[in-house]
Design an enzyme around this catalytic site. Structure first.
Site, mmCIF file in Angstrom:
data_model
loop_
_atom_site.group_PDB
_atom_site.id
_atom_site.type_symbol
_atom_site.label_atom_id
_atom_site.label_comp_id
_atom_site.label_asym_id
_atom_site.label_seq_id
_atom_site.Cartn_x
_atom_site.Cartn_y
_atom_site.Cartn_z
ATOM 1 N N LYS A 109 16.230 -9.102 10.301
ATOM 2 C CA LYS A 109 16.617 -9.154 8.889
ATOM 3 C C LYS A 109 17.761 -10.137 8.659
ATOM 4 O O LYS A 109 17.798 -10.839 7.642
ATOM 5 C CB LYS A 109 17.012 -7.747 8.413
ATOM 6 C CG LYS A 109 15.853 -6.763 8.356
ATOM 7 C CD LYS A 109 14.780 -7.206 7.382
ATOM 8 C CE LYS A 109 13.717 -6.137 7.176
ATOM 9 N NZ LYS A 109 12.656 -6.559 6.228
ATOM 10 N N SER B 158 0.800 -1.223 0.000
ATOM 11 C CA SER B 158 0.000 0.000 0.000
ATOM 12 C C SER B 158 0.833 1.274 0.000
ATOM 13 O O SER B 158 0.296 2.366 -0.208
ATOM 14 C CB SER B 158 -0.945 0.005 1.214
ATOM 15 O OG SER B 158 -0.211 -0.078 2.422
ATOM 16 N N TYR C 82 15.594 -5.201 15.097
ATOM 17 C CA TYR C 82 15.300 -5.052 13.669
ATOM 18 C C TYR C 82 16.437 -5.657 12.854
ATOM 19 O O TYR C 82 16.207 -6.425 11.904
ATOM 20 C CB TYR C 82 15.114 -3.581 13.323
ATOM 21 C CG TYR C 82 14.956 -3.334 11.837
ATOM 22 C CD1 TYR C 82 13.741 -3.554 11.210
ATOM 23 C CD2 TYR C 82 16.033 -2.899 11.063
ATOM 24 C CE1 TYR C 82 13.594 -3.345 9.846
ATOM 25 C CE2 TYR C 82 15.895 -2.691 9.707
ATOM 26 C CZ TYR C 82 14.682 -2.913 9.102
ATOM 27 O OH TYR C 82 14.550 -2.706 7.756
ATOM 28 N N SER D 276 14.987 -6.754 2.302
ATOM 29 C CA SER D 276 15.774 -6.790 3.517
ATOM 30 C C SER D 276 16.412 -5.427 3.754
ATOM 31 O O SER D 276 15.885 -4.398 3.335
ATOM 32 C CB SER D 276 16.829 -7.899 3.422
ATOM 33 O OG SER D 276 17.554 -8.034 4.624
#
Length: 216
Positions: free
Chosen positions: A145, A12, A141, A127
């Site tokens: 990844k 989106s 975070y 990534s």
């Protein structure tokens, strides 16, 4: 390419929106997902509600593609989020949210879509350079990844005999809505020991993101 089917999660806005639109412009049949309902406005992208941490929506998304297309040629795993804060102060539920969204939820969704790739296909995981250069105050975070890339690299070898290949796109600073949606560990906001260092570090990172490359 007229008959090729692609699904892009987190389509989106930002990178996901650009990938979905780019594939549609090249004649692909594109399905985009969002956690919140998006109006089916008759455009080139068909919308599916999906939260990769919600197994029911994962099953519904796979069912929708199976019923409508019976196949999938490309899966783009773009949906993700970031939790910022000193690792010492991140609560268990914040850890679970970060890892489930960026790692285990992405794996479960990929598992659900693989049966639709009977004739081979490609899986692209959006990534980050943080996977190989961990970022202070974004340790989880970075770890999410790195874990995703490790799993996907091994999975690529497992799936290669079926004609399915996997790769990861390590993005640097990019100007998207990700910056504004970053979450902060609740215990870190007014913490005396880390507070000022965290604010300076995150402010510098957000400035680099705001001045980063256009996702197109």
């Amino acid at each position: 390419m007229q008959s090729r089917v692609a699904l892009v999660t987190g389509a989106s806005s930002g990178v996901g929106a650009c990938i979905a639109q780019g594939l549609a412009e090249r004649g692909w049949r594109v399905y985009g997902t969002s956690r919140h309902p998006v109006a089916q406005d008759g455009g080139a992208i068909r919308w599916i509600r999906l939260d990769v941490t919600d197994d029911e929506t994962i099953r519904e998304a796979a069912f929708t593609i199976r019923q409508a297309e019976g196949r999938l040629d490309v899966l783009v795993n773009n949906a993700g989020m970031g939790v910022a804060g000193p690792l010492e102060l991140i609560a268990p539920e914040e850890m679970a949210m970060q890892m489930d969204t960026n790692f285990s939820g992405t794996l479960r969704f990929t598992q659900a879509m693989l049966p639709l790739m009977r004739e081979g296909g490609r899986i692209l995981n959006v990534s980050s350079l943080a996977a190989v250069i961990p970022i202070p105050f974004q340790a989880l975070y970075s770890a999410s990844k790195a874990a995703l890339e490790a799993a996907m690299e091994a999975w690529d070898t497992e799936l290669a005999p079926r004609g399915i290949r996997i790769c990861c796109l390590q993005l640097g600073d990019t100007h998207t809505g990700f910056t504004g949606h970053r979450r902060f560990a609740a215990a870190a906001r007014d913490n005396v020991q880390y507070g000022e260092r965290m604010r300076r570090s995150v402010a510098r990172m957000e400035r680099d993101e705001e001045n980063g490359m256009d996702p197109r």
